[in-house]
Design a protein around this motif. Structure first.
Motif, mmCIF file in Angstrom:
data_model
loop_
_atom_site.group_PDB
_atom_site.id
_atom_site.type_symbol
_atom_site.label_atom_id
_atom_site.label_comp_id
_atom_site.label_asym_id
_atom_site.label_seq_id
_atom_site.Cartn_x
_atom_site.Cartn_y
_atom_site.Cartn_z
ATOM 1 N N ILE A 3 8.256 3.015 19.125
ATOM 2 C CA ILE A 3 9.318 3.205 18.122
ATOM 3 C C ILE A 3 8.700 3.767 16.838
ATOM 4 O O ILE A 3 9.219 4.718 16.239
ATOM 5 N N ALA A 4 7.564 3.179 16.439
ATOM 6 C CA ALA A 4 6.881 3.651 15.213
ATOM 7 C C ALA A 4 6.435 5.100 15.373
ATOM 8 O O ALA A 4 6.565 5.902 14.440
ATOM 9 N N ALA A 5 5.932 5.457 16.552
ATOM 10 C CA ALA A 5 5.471 6.838 16.779
ATOM 11 C C ALA A 5 6.647 7.811 16.708
ATOM 12 O O ALA A 5 6.532 8.897 16.124
ATOM 13 N N ALA A 6 7.775 7.425 17.279
ATOM 14 C CA ALA A 6 8.958 8.301 17.233
ATOM 15 C C ALA A 6 9.444 8.460 15.797
ATOM 16 O O ALA A 6 9.829 9.553 15.375
ATOM 17 N N LEU A 7 9.424 7.356 15.029
ATOM 18 C CA LEU A 7 9.831 7.427 13.616
ATOM 19 C C LEU A 7 8.874 8.323 12.839
ATOM 20 O O LEU A 7 9.300 9.119 12.001
ATOM 21 N N THR A 8 7.584 8.221 13.137
ATOM 22 C CA THR A 8 6.579 9.052 12.457
ATOM 23 C C THR A 8 6.874 10.535 12.709
ATOM 24 O O THR A 8 6.894 11.343 11.780
ATOM 25 N N ARG A 9 7.151 10.867 13.958
ATOM 26 C CA ARG A 9 7.467 12.266 14.306
ATOM 27 C C ARG A 9 8.727 12.729 13.579
ATOM 28 O O ARG A 9 8.776 13.824 13.022
ATOM 29 N N ALA A 10 9.753 11.876 13.600
ATOM 30 C CA ALA A 10 11.046 12.297 13.046
ATOM 31 C C ALA A 10 10.999 12.391 11.532
ATOM 32 O O ALA A 10 11.576 13.308 10.943
ATOM 33 N N LEU A 11 10.328 11.424 10.884
ATOM 34 C CA LEU A 11 10.352 11.372 9.417
ATOM 35 C C LEU A 11 9.263 12.230 8.785
ATOM 36 O O LEU A 11 9.297 12.511 7.593
ATOM 37 N N GLY A 12 8.268 12.614 9.607
ATOM 38 C CA GLY A 12 7.162 13.407 9.067
ATOM 39 C C GLY A 12 6.300 12.570 8.129
ATOM 40 O O GLY A 12 5.642 13.104 7.228
ATOM 41 N N LYS A 72 18.154 10.395 11.374
ATOM 42 C CA LYS A 72 16.977 10.001 10.573
ATOM 43 C C LYS A 72 17.279 9.987 9.073
ATOM 44 O O LYS A 72 16.762 9.144 8.335
ATOM 45 N N GLY A 73 18.150 10.881 8.636
ATOM 46 C CA GLY A 73 18.464 10.950 7.204
ATOM 47 C C GLY A 73 19.258 9.748 6.708
ATOM 48 O O GLY A 73 19.395 9.544 5.504
ATOM 49 N N ARG A 74 19.803 8.957 7.639
ATOM 50 C CA ARG A 74 20.610 7.793 7.236
ATOM 51 C C ARG A 74 19.776 6.523 7.137
ATOM 52 O O ARG A 74 20.271 5.484 6.722
ATOM 53 N N ILE A 75 18.511 6.599 7.568
ATOM 54 C CA ILE A 75 17.668 5.390 7.549
ATOM 55 C C ILE A 75 17.138 5.184 6.129
ATOM 56 O O ILE A 75 16.432 6.054 5.607
ATOM 57 N N PRO A 76 17.483 4.041 5.508
ATOM 58 C CA PRO A 76 16.974 3.835 4.154
ATOM 59 C C PRO A 76 15.477 3.544 4.196
ATOM 60 O O PRO A 76 15.032 2.716 4.980
ATOM 61 N N LEU A 77 14.706 4.237 3.396
ATOM 62 C CA LEU A 77 13.255 4.014 3.368
ATOM 63 C C LEU A 77 12.938 3.285 2.067
ATOM 64 O O LEU A 77 12.775 3.902 1.029
ATOM 65 N N GLU A 78 12.915 1.932 2.175
ATOM 66 C CA GLU A 78 12.731 1.141 0.939
ATOM 67 C C GLU A 78 11.249 0.978 0.651
ATOM 68 O O GLU A 78 10.472 0.791 1.539
ATOM 69 N N ASP A 128 0.822 -1.221 0.000
ATOM 70 C CA ASP A 128 0.000 0.000 0.000
ATOM 71 C C ASP A 128 0.854 1.269 0.000
ATOM 72 O O ASP A 128 0.323 2.386 0.076
ATOM 73 N N GLY A 129 2.202 1.102 -0.043
ATOM 74 C CA GLY A 129 3.086 2.260 -0.067
ATOM 75 C C GLY A 129 3.348 2.848 1.312
ATOM 76 O O GLY A 129 4.132 3.784 1.464
ATOM 77 N N LYS A 130 2.713 2.271 2.344
ATOM 78 C CA LYS A 130 2.874 2.808 3.714
ATOM 79 C C LYS A 130 4.094 2.172 4.400
ATOM 80 O O LYS A 130 4.389 0.991 4.205
ATOM 81 N N LEU A 131 4.761 2.977 5.226
ATOM 82 C CA LEU A 131 5.944 2.469 5.940
ATOM 83 C C LEU A 131 5.529 1.699 7.194
ATOM 84 O O LEU A 131 4.600 2.104 7.905
ATOM 85 N N ALA A 132 6.253 0.608 7.460
ATOM 86 C CA ALA A 132 6.003 -0.147 8.704
ATOM 87 C C ALA A 132 7.303 -0.762 9.204
ATOM 88 O O ALA A 132 8.175 -1.133 8.408
ATOM 89 N N ILE A 133 7.420 -0.841 10.530
ATOM 90 C CA ILE A 133 8.498 -1.630 11.125
ATOM 91 C C ILE A 133 7.877 -2.935 11.609
ATOM 92 O O ILE A 133 6.707 -2.954 12.028
ATOM 93 N N THR A 134 8.648 -3.999 11.572
ATOM 94 C CA THR A 134 8.106 -5.324 11.888
ATOM 95 C C THR A 134 8.965 -5.998 12.953
ATOM 96 O O THR A 134 10.162 -6.228 12.723
ATOM 97 N N PHE A 135 8.364 -6.268 14.104
ATOM 98 C CA PHE A 135 9.047 -7.028 15.163
ATOM 99 C C PHE A 135 8.054 -8.000 15.796
ATOM 100 O O PHE A 135 6.873 -7.657 15.947
ATOM 101 N N PRO A 136 8.518 -9.159 16.240
ATOM 102 C CA PRO A 136 7.612 -10.107 16.907
ATOM 103 C C PRO A 136 7.594 -9.888 18.418
ATOM 104 O O PRO A 136 7.918 -10.778 19.195
ATOM 105 N N MET A 137 7.233 -8.685 18.825
ATOM 106 C CA MET A 137 7.365 -8.312 20.250
ATOM 107 C C MET A 137 6.021 -7.980 20.896
ATOM 108 O O MET A 137 6.000 -7.531 22.048
ATOM 109 N N ASP A 138 4.907 -8.118 20.146
ATOM 110 C CA ASP A 138 3.602 -7.695 20.671
ATOM 111 C C ASP A 138 3.713 -6.274 21.234
ATOM 112 O O ASP A 138 4.246 -5.401 20.579
ATOM 113 N N ASP A 139 3.248 -6.112 22.517
ATOM 114 C CA ASP A 139 3.293 -4.761 23.101
ATOM 115 C C ASP A 139 4.436 -4.629 24.103
ATOM 116 O O ASP A 139 4.404 -3.783 24.987
#
Ligand SMILES: NC(=O)c1ccc[n+]([C@@H]2O[C@H](COP(=O)([O-])OP(=O)(O)OC[C@H]3O[C@@H](n4cnc5c(N)ncnc54)[C@H](OP(=O)(O)O)[C@@H]3O)[C@@H](O)[C@H]2O)c1
Length: 316
Positions: A236-245, A310-316, A183-194
């Protein structure tokens, strides 16, 4: 002024050891000198360390005699192994044994061993919640390091065990960063639940190690467990959202799904995340960020790390 105390740093051209060498070199009047140990003094990283003021020496942790020479005359030694170069816990154990024997032989006064828990104390091989890997491990890249702790102990090396954490740099270099879904949306994936993932800026590991060498005696025989912050996947996702806009979702998958991703080491990392999820208190508790902050006032939070990186994180 007395001669500076030499710290021989294994992995000096790498992330953890590099941070330690830089911490030593920055502290010009600290009374310590950095000896950077490498297999390849001609590499760009080794040359940069020499230019910055480190003594560069050659050794291979697979060969005890070379490590003995690298440790000769040193006050301290920082020891690390690189599992991801060979995926072999037996080799890590052999390398750690060579370093422990070399430190003993050279009369090193303080050794820091960069280690991780032997997860089999929590998940015995008979526990089928996760597969046994390579015949006798649950998390091979943890278990071999944890098993090596005893080698340092039994040889009577003056040792501090440094329990490290997941690097935030894994978002840049290790494939753990946000990926675009269909869907073109960014996601991080970990098997950590909450559950929370203790993590750290890798440069902070070196800064903490330097503080341990400076304080010396009080840390001999001790274990120091460190993290910069402990966040859930959603945080982590919320912090990435804030940083990456840009919106980043947290995709919490079951450990079995993660193990099946098929990249080299996916099974090992799937088991690792499951241990962190299932033994949350035992894993996070000792890594209270207050401990690392007490040793390194510059310890970065995830937001601080993101601001710089943040600028060094590759957004594939
Ligand atoms: N990624 C994470 O989140 C994370 C978290 C905690 C712990 N760890 C652990 O960190 C370890 C790797 O440390 P790192 O990230 O600092 O390494 P790194 O940046 O990948 O660099 C590897 C370093 O190890 C040195 N090295 C490797 N084999 C050697 C040998 N046989 N003899 C001498 N030096 C050798 C290399 O030196 P030369 O090539 O110059 O010889 C290089 O400096 C792994 O075992 C991993 O399990 C990783």
């Amino acid at each position: 002024m007395a001669d500076p105390k030499i710290i021989a740093v294994i992995g000096a051209t790498g992330a953890q050891g590099g941070g330690l060498v830089r911490a030593i070199l920055r502290d010009k009047n600290g009374g310590f000198a950095a000896r950077a140990v490498t297999r390849n003094p001609g590499s760009d990283k080794a040359k940069a360390l020499a230019k910055a003021g480190a003594e560069v020496v050659v050794a291979d942790t697979g060969d005890q005699k070379t490590v003995e020479r690298a440790f000769a005359g040193a006050h301290g030694a920082f020891c690390v192994t690189n599992f991801w170069e060979h995926f072999s816990p037996e080799r890590e154990l052999a390398d750690a044994t060579n370093m422990a024997k070399a430190a003993k032989q050279a009369g090193v006064r303080h050794v820091i061993w960069s280690t991780l828990e032997d997860t089999r104390k929590w998940v015995p091989l008979s526990d089928n919640r996760m597969p046994t890997l390579q015949g006798k491990y649950k998390v091979p890249h943890f278990d071999g390091k944890g098993e090596a702790d005893d080698v340092f102990r039994k040889l009577g090396v003056p040792i501090t065990f440094l329990l490290t954490s997941f690097y935030w740099e894994n978002l840049i270099f290790f494939g753990s960063g946000p990926k675009r879904g269909p869907d073109g949306k960014l996601a991080i994936t970990f098997p950590m639940d909450d559950k929370k993932l203790p993590a750290i800026a890798v440069e902070d590991i070196g800064k903490v190690a330097y503080a341990i060498f400076k304080r010396g005696q009080e840390f001999i025989g001790k274990t120091v467990a460190i993290s910069g912050e402990q966040l859930t996947g959603a945080q982590i996702a919320a912090a990435l959202t804030r940083a990456l806009g840009e919106d980043v979702r947290y995709n919490a998958v079951p450990p079995d799904v993660y193990r099946g991703f098929g990249f080299p080491g996916a099974d090992d990392l799937g088991n690792m995340f499951q241990v962190k999820r299932d033994f949350q208190e035992a894993f996070c508790g000792p890594r209270d960020p207050k401990i690392a902050r007490g040793l390194n006032a510059e310890l970065q939070t995830f937001d601080q790390w993101l601001k710089e990186n943040k600028g060094r994180i590759p957004l594939e």
